[in-house]
Design a protein around this motif. Structure first.
Motif, mmCIF file in Angstrom:
data_model
loop_
_atom_site.group_PDB
_atom_site.id
_atom_site.type_symbol
_atom_site.label_atom_id
_atom_site.label_comp_id
_atom_site.label_asym_id
_atom_site.label_seq_id
_atom_site.Cartn_x
_atom_site.Cartn_y
_atom_site.Cartn_z
ATOM 1 N N LEU A 62 40.934 53.804 25.803
ATOM 2 C CA LEU A 62 41.296 55.069 26.439
ATOM 3 C C LEU A 62 42.022 55.995 25.466
ATOM 4 C CD1 LEU A 62 42.378 53.505 29.823
ATOM 5 C CD2 LEU A 62 40.436 55.063 29.488
ATOM 6 N N SER A 86 33.333 56.676 33.149
ATOM 7 C CA SER A 86 34.457 57.614 33.172
ATOM 8 C C SER A 86 35.471 57.204 34.234
ATOM 9 C CB SER A 86 33.954 59.032 33.455
ATOM 10 O OG SER A 86 33.250 59.071 34.691
ATOM 11 N N LEU A 87 36.671 57.725 34.124
ATOM 12 C CA LEU A 87 37.717 57.461 35.090
ATOM 13 C C LEU A 87 37.535 58.336 36.323
ATOM 14 C CD1 LEU A 87 40.763 57.337 32.658
ATOM 15 C CD2 LEU A 87 39.651 55.393 33.751
ATOM 16 N N VAL A 137 42.395 60.668 38.347
ATOM 17 C CA VAL A 137 43.146 60.084 37.250
ATOM 18 C C VAL A 137 43.167 61.000 36.025
ATOM 19 C CG1 VAL A 137 43.200 58.126 35.646
ATOM 20 C CG2 VAL A 137 42.681 57.748 38.051
ATOM 21 N N VAL A 193 39.495 50.276 37.905
ATOM 22 C CA VAL A 193 38.311 50.528 37.081
ATOM 23 C C VAL A 193 38.150 49.319 36.159
ATOM 24 C CG1 VAL A 193 37.154 52.017 35.414
ATOM 25 C CG2 VAL A 193 38.679 53.024 37.112
ATOM 26 N N LEU A 252 46.647 51.748 36.292
ATOM 27 C CA LEU A 252 45.204 51.506 36.211
ATOM 28 C C LEU A 252 44.961 50.013 36.030
ATOM 29 C CD1 LEU A 252 42.331 52.821 35.988
ATOM 30 C CD2 LEU A 252 42.660 52.778 33.508
ATOM 31 N N LEU A 306 34.536 50.481 31.663
ATOM 32 C CA LEU A 306 35.019 51.315 30.566
ATOM 33 C C LEU A 306 34.237 51.043 29.292
ATOM 34 C CD1 LEU A 306 38.890 51.070 31.091
ATOM 35 C CD2 LEU A 306 37.416 53.029 31.610
ATOM 36 N N LEU A 322 48.472 56.921 31.807
ATOM 37 C CA LEU A 322 47.922 55.695 32.356
ATOM 38 C C LEU A 322 48.769 54.497 31.939
ATOM 39 C CD1 LEU A 322 44.160 56.371 31.504
ATOM 40 C CD2 LEU A 322 45.339 56.823 33.663
#
Length: 575
Positions: free
Chosen positions: A540, A513-514, A518, A503, A484, A508, A523
């Motif tokens: 996260l 949201s992811l 994913v 992202v 990521l 974030l 990650l």
């Protein structure tokens, strides 16, 4: 003989200094309200002959220009600092006599890192270094943060911090006292200091800037940087322009009608009393920032800059104290003020607002009786060390803009010790929410029977990250692992690892949201140099993800010769 007097500015976590001999002295990094510096000189019976700044400060408004004007002292400011007033520009190696009869002089040492122009000052007695005023360079056990000037300069300044610390350590005797401005609670410090005094020798043995190689130091420093108070963006420009003299005359007094009118107009009405008194009764719609807490830091951080503020205090002394504290961060003149209590501030027929307080033991008991919302308003770095399971996380400095994200139901809000929870509770109460302020130490949460999760984000070297994600020679990516990339779009377009998911950290942080592909996968988070990825990984993990960050980021990845492609799939570059 010489003396060094420390002037504590506890509300901001800073120190200023007055140093000199029998006749004259120098003031270092003075606070906005200069009376205490002048009083310290009077007690010593000395004249202030110089006022010096180590840098243009980002966390408070300096009193240096005004102190120099009042005392007739020379005002020494680093030559690289662009300012709009007359001063004595200081460059590396410059010397200034402090007290010739006592053999005292200052020697300027360029120590860039906290800012590009940062300068430390060595106090010498008959040519021997006895102390060094390090401002935001070398602190107790740490250094000043390098990310307050410009994001593109952050890594370069972090490397400069390492070099500056080594220069001081190499040039000064081990017994030289190190006297920093930051590091006692100020967010200008890259981490908080332990202890109240140190020397060059002690720092050689314990400070990461002097015990780590530059690459390790920079990666760890950038990964550990905390949030930056929003008001910092206004401090350096104010200091560069030349702050106006402080006006501490009492503000206009407001009666109950005017307080109500100001609230109705959308102005901020701030109650300075203790959080206990506020919870028991207050003017509905007012906010609670305790005068005895970190008033200046948190009010300046949360209030929209330039917003009119009315102060409610229990006494004239409390009002004067708060007014002085706020001038230090550029909140110069309250629109109005009132003293007393809710009965003095409410119109006839109005009833005070109130909300309950509780402990973590009370919260545990309440949870056993049914669902409640638990709101954690600590910073990301604090939450990473442990959090109440199923709690909602919105840092206090983001809460005002994210009130709509707080789930329906009774809200039990907590921080690390109670002060920020009190602020948050007042914000929620003003918004009409049913709130309980948890006035307790977070360390009591687990003892009370609440489940505390401790899931700190892991870390991986670039080679390990490449092996886990299938980018290393001969490696096969695991199906449940994804790389990521949290850099900004322009950085991603110039060069990224093939197959990485993009992202931006800013998305974030805004609660984004992811991508669905994913979800549920491990990650491996990467940025340019390791700062943003560390922050993103902690975010996260706090949301329940399995995440590690890549030490050294894409720069470390690129140095290993690992694949990098641009937006067209051709050979890419990492700036």
């Amino acid at each position: 003989m010489f003396f060094v007097d420390t002037i504590e500015v506890a509300g901001l976590g800073n120190r200023s200094y007055l140093a000199g001999g029998a006749r004259t002295a120098v003031a270092v990094d003075p606070p906005r309200d200069v009376e205490q510096v002048i009083a310290a000189a009077a007690r010593r019976g000395v004249r202030i002959s110089q006022v010096v700044e180590t840098h243009l400060h980002n966390d408070y408004v300096s009193g240096g220009l005004e102190l120099a004007r009042l005392t007739g002292a020379d005002y020494l400011v680093p030559a690289g600092a662009r300012v709009s007033f007359e001063r004595v520009p200081v460059t590396d190696g410059d010397r200034a006599e402090v007290d010739a009869a006592d053999g005292l002089a200052l020697r300027a040492v360029a120590t860039p890192g906290h800012t590009p122009h940062h300068t430390s000052y060595v106090l010498e007695e008959n040519g021997t270094a006895v102390a060094v005023f390090t401002g935001g360079a070398l602190l107790i056990g740490t250094v000043g943060r390098p990310d307050l000037v410009e994001p593109r300069l952050t890594e370069r300044l972090a490397r400069a911090q390492h070099a500056s610390a080594h220069r001081l350590a190499a040039e000064l005797p081990d017994e030289t006292a190190v006297l920093p401005t930051h590091g006692f609670g100020s967010f200008c410090s890259s981490s908080q200091a332990e202890g109240s005094e140190t020397t060059i020798g002690k720092e050689k043995a314990s400070n990461a800037a002097l015990t780590r190689d530059v690459d390790t130091f920079v990666a760890e420093l950038l990964a550990g940087l905390d949030d930056i108070p929003a008001y910092y963006t206004h401090m350096a420009p104010a200091n560069a322009a030349g702050p106006a003299p402080v006006d501490l005359t009492p503000p206009a007094l407001a009666d109950a009608d005017e307080i109500a009118e100001r609230l109705a107009a959308g102005e901020w009405v701030v109650d300075l009393r203790s959080r206990v008194a506020f919870a028991e009764g207050h003017v509905a719609g007012s906010f609670n920032f305790e005068a005895a807490g970190q008033l200046a830091t948190y009010l300046a951080w949360l209030i929209p800059w330039g917003k009119a503020v009315t102060l409610l205090a229990e006494s004239a002394d409390q009002l004067r104290y708060a007014q002085r504290e706020l001038t230090r961060v550029g909140i110069d003149r309250p629109a109005a003020a009132a003293t007393g209590g809710p009965s003095d501030w409410l119109r006839a027929g109005e009833t005070p607002g109130s909300f309950p307080r509780g402990t973590f033991a009370d919260l545990a008991e309440r949870r056993r009786g049914g669902h409640v919302v638990v709101l954690d308003v600590r910073r990301d770095s604090e939450r990473a060390g442990g959090f109440v399971t199923d709690s909602v996380h919105i840092p206090i400095h983001e809460l005002r803009g994210r009130l709509a994200e707080v789930p329906d139901g009774q809200v039990w809000v907590h921080c690390a010790g109670g002060m920020r929870a009190g602020i948050a509770a007042s914000l929620l109460d003003a918004a009409g929410r049913d709130v309980v302020a948890v006035d307790d130490s977070f360390g009591a949460a687990e003892q009370a029977g609440l489940t505390v999760a401790r899931r700190a984000a892991g870390r991986a070297e670039a080679q390990e990250a490449a092996e886990r994600t299938g980018h290393a020679a001969g490696a096969t990516a695991a199906d449940d692992v994804v790389l990521l990339d949290v850099r900004e779009t322009y950085e991603w377009q110039a060069g990224h690892a093939p197959g990485a998911v993009h992202v931006p950290l800013s998305a974030l942080e805004a609660g984004g949201s992811l991508p669905e592909r994913v979800a549920g996968r491990s990650l491996v988070v990467v940025c340019r140099s390791g700062n943003r990825s560390r922050h993103a990984a902690e975010l996260l993990v706090a949301r329940g993800a399995d995440a590690v960050d890549v030490i050294g980021g894409m720069r470390a990845w690129d140095r290993l010769g690992l694949p990098v492609v641009d937006e067209r799939g051709e050979s890419g570059t990492i700036a």
